[in-house]
Design an enzyme around this catalytic site. Structure first.
Site, PDB file in Angstrom:
ATOM      1  N   TYR A  95      44.097  77.947  25.942  1.00  0.00           N
ATOM      2  CA  TYR A  95      45.113  76.878  25.935  1.00  0.00           C
ATOM      3  C   TYR A  95      46.514  77.481  25.835  1.00  0.00           C
ATOM      4  O   TYR A  95      47.411  77.164  26.619  1.00  0.00           O
ATOM      5  CB  TYR A  95      44.847  75.918  24.765  1.00  0.00           C
ATOM      6  CG  TYR A  95      46.035  75.027  24.460  1.00  0.00           C
ATOM      7  CD1 TYR A  95      46.417  74.031  25.351  1.00  0.00           C
ATOM      8  CD2 TYR A  95      46.790  75.197  23.291  1.00  0.00           C
ATOM      9  CE1 TYR A  95      47.529  73.225  25.090  1.00  0.00           C
ATOM     10  CE2 TYR A  95      47.887  74.393  23.025  1.00  0.00           C
ATOM     11  CZ  TYR A  95      48.258  73.409  23.920  1.00  0.00           C
ATOM     12  OH  TYR A  95      49.350  72.621  23.662  1.00  0.00           O
ATOM     13  N   LYS A 138      49.876  77.672  28.598  1.00  0.00           N
ATOM     14  CA  LYS A 138      51.277  77.303  28.334  1.00  0.00           C
ATOM     15  C   LYS A 138      52.209  78.454  28.700  1.00  0.00           C
ATOM     16  O   LYS A 138      53.266  78.255  29.286  1.00  0.00           O
ATOM     17  CB  LYS A 138      51.467  76.929  26.855  1.00  0.00           C
ATOM     18  CG  LYS A 138      50.803  75.619  26.469  1.00  0.00           C
ATOM     19  CD  LYS A 138      51.501  74.439  27.100  1.00  0.00           C
ATOM     20  CE  LYS A 138      50.833  73.122  26.815  1.00  0.00           C
ATOM     21  NZ  LYS A 138      51.336  72.004  27.627  1.00  0.00           N
ATOM     22  N   SER A 170      54.482  75.078  23.572  1.00  0.00           N
ATOM     23  CA  SER A 170      53.958  75.040  22.216  1.00  0.00           C
ATOM     24  C   SER A 170      54.285  76.328  21.485  1.00  0.00           C
ATOM     25  O   SER A 170      54.346  77.411  22.096  1.00  0.00           O
ATOM     26  CB  SER A 170      52.438  74.888  22.305  1.00  0.00           C
ATOM     27  OG  SER A 170      51.856  75.146  21.061  1.00  0.00           O
TER      28      SER A 170
HETATM   29  P1  NAD Z   1      47.836  63.748  24.549  1.00  0.00           P
HETATM   30  O1  NAD Z   1      46.482  64.204  24.960  1.00  0.00           O
HETATM   31  O2  NAD Z   1      47.944  62.624  23.575  1.00  0.00           O
HETATM   32  O3  NAD Z   1      48.691  63.341  25.844  1.00  0.00           O
HETATM   33  C1  NAD Z   1      48.523  63.985  27.097  1.00  0.00           C
HETATM   34  C2  NAD Z   1      48.474  62.907  28.155  1.00  0.00           C
HETATM   35  O4  NAD Z   1      48.316  63.541  29.424  1.00  0.00           O
HETATM   36  C3  NAD Z   1      47.283  61.947  27.989  1.00  0.00           C
HETATM   37  O5  NAD Z   1      47.734  60.617  28.110  1.00  0.00           O
HETATM   38  C4  NAD Z   1      46.336  62.327  29.121  1.00  0.00           C
HETATM   39  O6  NAD Z   1      45.610  61.210  29.578  1.00  0.00           O
HETATM   40  C5  NAD Z   1      47.321  62.866  30.156  1.00  0.00           C
HETATM   41  N1  NAD Z   1      46.755  63.848  31.083  1.00  0.00           N
HETATM   42  C6  NAD Z   1      46.039  64.957  30.803  1.00  0.00           C
HETATM   43  N2  NAD Z   1      45.742  65.623  31.938  1.00  0.00           N
HETATM   44  C7  NAD Z   1      46.304  64.928  32.948  1.00  0.00           C
HETATM   45  C8  NAD Z   1      46.359  65.116  34.350  1.00  0.00           C
HETATM   46  N3  NAD Z   1      45.758  66.159  34.938  1.00  0.00           N
HETATM   47  N4  NAD Z   1      47.040  64.220  35.095  1.00  0.00           N
HETATM   48  C9  NAD Z   1      47.643  63.155  34.528  1.00  0.00           C
HETATM   49  N5  NAD Z   1      47.609  62.915  33.206  1.00  0.00           N
HETATM   50  C10 NAD Z   1      46.953  63.799  32.423  1.00  0.00           C
HETATM   51  O7  NAD Z   1      48.622  65.025  24.008  1.00  0.00           O
HETATM   52  P2  NAD Z   1      50.006  65.127  23.227  1.00  0.00           P
HETATM   53  O8  NAD Z   1      49.712  65.526  21.826  1.00  0.00           O
HETATM   54  O9  NAD Z   1      50.838  63.940  23.492  1.00  0.00           O
HETATM   55  O10 NAD Z   1      50.616  66.401  23.945  1.00  0.00           O
HETATM   56  C11 NAD Z   1      51.503  66.286  25.055  1.00  0.00           C
HETATM   57  C12 NAD Z   1      51.860  67.673  25.542  1.00  0.00           C
HETATM   58  O11 NAD Z   1      52.449  68.412  24.472  1.00  0.00           O
HETATM   59  C13 NAD Z   1      50.669  68.482  26.029  1.00  0.00           C
HETATM   60  O12 NAD Z   1      51.060  69.203  27.170  1.00  0.00           O
HETATM   61  C14 NAD Z   1      50.379  69.404  24.863  1.00  0.00           C
HETATM   62  O13 NAD Z   1      49.781  70.593  25.288  1.00  0.00           O
HETATM   63  C15 NAD Z   1      51.784  69.645  24.320  1.00  0.00           C
HETATM   64  N6  NAD Z   1      51.780  70.005  22.898  1.00  0.00           N
HETATM   65  C16 NAD Z   1      51.146  69.183  21.998  1.00  0.00           C
HETATM   66  C17 NAD Z   1      51.133  69.559  20.660  1.00  0.00           C
HETATM   67  C18 NAD Z   1      50.419  68.689  19.648  1.00  0.00           C
HETATM   68  O14 NAD Z   1      50.105  69.197  18.557  1.00  0.00           O
HETATM   69  N7  NAD Z   1      50.166  67.412  19.899  1.00  0.00           N
HETATM   70  C19 NAD Z   1      51.742  70.749  20.231  1.00  0.00           C
HETATM   71  C20 NAD Z   1      52.400  71.530  21.179  1.00  0.00           C
HETATM   72  C21 NAD Z   1      52.398  71.151  22.520  1.00  0.00           C
END
Ligand code: NAD
Ligand code: UDP
Length: 343
Positions: free
Chosen positions: A148, A152, A124
């Site tokens: 958080y 990362k 991120s």
């Molecule tokens: P999200 O919460 O929609 O998706 C994450 C998925 O991971 C979910 O389906 C959840 O059930 C699953 N999950 C969480 N912990 C788990 C575990 N221990 N074992 C198995 N499954 C698990 O989030 P997103 O927005 O799709 O983000 C995906 C990734 O991108 C994350 O790592 C997040 O930190 C990163 N990210 C997101 C953003 C954003 O703004 N959405 C920005 C930068 C980085």
């Protein structure tokens, strides 16, 4: 090839699964569904006419991951699984270190157990912290301000050291800016639990009548209209960035790349663009700045273009129009009766 997508039922993961399947790959979704709904899998199938394999499991379960990788002969992993709420990470830091750091470690160990070496990791822009200069280039100092963000950065550092220690791993670290929007079908989208903490889903819920108004956090920043500036990037552009990164790993063993548009938009820009896309006024009130927010940040995009040949193509209007299609057809997200949704 067959690709394990951890967190593949989540917001960015589900969109990336569509992109991967449409590019001819097989997908194994590995998710514990702590922040997603199994209905998303049916929707992916509706869009792509292909049924992804789904394994309900936790990334901290090393044995289950290695067994799944071996059983389905996976050749690569895209690792989205993790927790992502900045506020929750402040109140429950250990939960975040355990899920995000130990989860990533157990995944990499499992990959090593069965000899799977290609990994794309969701990082991120939050790893940069308060910008010292803009746009944020990949070598900008890293100083995340939340647990958080630090999880990362710790995983990034771990993966960097793993990549330095052996040529068996090929790793792409992708730093997303502000992912928004959804698939053009309106069948899959962002479905946050409870009150959305991010701007776009909040605006969408106001537009659909679930909330009375948007609270704009601060109108006294040093920006042209006083509201915060971010680099909003369409989730389908992000999805294609993952595909490019995966392909690039046959040519280079380790990369760290920003995925953003390089353009900054203010909170008011987004509210206005959404209002135009949905044809309604979006009521808003100005409120106090949110703790930890910075005035402005946006990505340097040259490296993504140079290494991956990737640039975001979708504009603010597409991000809002696609979000509106999803939100208006699924006012309660995946909680609605699926047959009410038309493609
Ligand atoms: P999200 O919460 O929609 O998706 C994450 C998925 O991971 C979910 O389906 C959840 O059930 C699953 N999950 C969480 N912990 C788990 C575990 N221990 N074992 C198995 N499954 C698990 O989030 P997103 O927005 O799709 O983000 C995906 C990734 O991108 C994350 O790592 C997040 O930190 C990163 N990210 C997101 C953003 C954003 O703004 N959405 C920005 C930068 C980085
Ligand atoms: N924001 C806002 N109201 C909200 C949510 C967010 O004004 O309900 C602002 C926030 O202050 C920031 C921008 O919108 O300037 C993007 O915030 P978001 O939480 O979506 O992403 P962040 O950049 O914080 O990860």
């Amino acid at each position: 090839m067959t690709i394990m997508v951890t967190g593949g039922a989540g917001y960015i993961g589900s969109h990336t699964c569509v992109e991967l399947i449409e590019a001819g790959h097989q997908v194994v979704i590995f998710d514990n569904f702590c922040n997603s709904n199994i209905e998303v899998v049916r929707r992916i199938e509706r869009i792509t006419s292909a049924a992804p394999v789904v394994v309900r499991g936790d990334v901290r379960d090393r044995d289950l991951i290695s067994a799944t990788l071996a059983k389905h002969r996976c050749e690569a992993v895209i690792h989205f699984a993790g927790l992502k709420s900045v506020a929750e990470s402040v109140s429950h830091p250990l939960l975040y270190y355990e899920n995000n750091v130990l989860g990533s470690m157990s995944l990499v160990q499992a990959m090593q157990d069965v000899g799977v070496g290609k990994l794309v990791f969701s990082s991120s822009a939050t790893v940069y912290g308060d910008p010292v200069f803009l746009p944020l280039t990949e070598d900008h100092p890293k100083s995340p301000y939340s647990p958080y963000g630090r999880t990362k950065l710790v995983v990034e550092e771990m993966l960097t050291e793993v990549a330095q220690s052996t040529n068996r791993f090929k790793i792409a670290i992708l730093r997303y800016f502000n992912p928004v929007g959804c698939h053009v079908s309106g069948l899959i989208g962002e479905d946050p639990l409870g009150v959305p903490s991010n701007l776009m889903p909040f605006i969408a819920q106001v537009a659909v009548g679930r909330r009375p108004h948007v609270n704009i956090f601060g109108n006294d920043y040093n920006t042209p209209d006083g509201t915060g500036i971010r680099d909003y990037v369409h989730v389908m552009d992000l999805a294609s960035g993952h595909l490019r990164a995966l392909e690039h790993l046959s040519r280079q063993d380790f990369i760290q790349v920003n995925l953003g548009t390089g353009r900054g938009s203010s909170v008011l820009d987004l509210v206005q663009a959404f209002s135009k896309a949905c044809g309604k006024d979006i009521p808003f009130v100005f409120s106090a700045r949110r703790d930890g927010d910075v005035a402005s940040y946006y990505a340097a995009t040259d490296l993504a273009h140079k290494l991956l040949g990737w640039r975001a193509t979708r504009k603010l209007h597409d991000m809002c129009a696609d979000t509106w299609r999803w939100q208006s057809r699924n006012p309660n997200g995946y909680g609605i009766v699926p047959d009410q949704v038309s493609a």
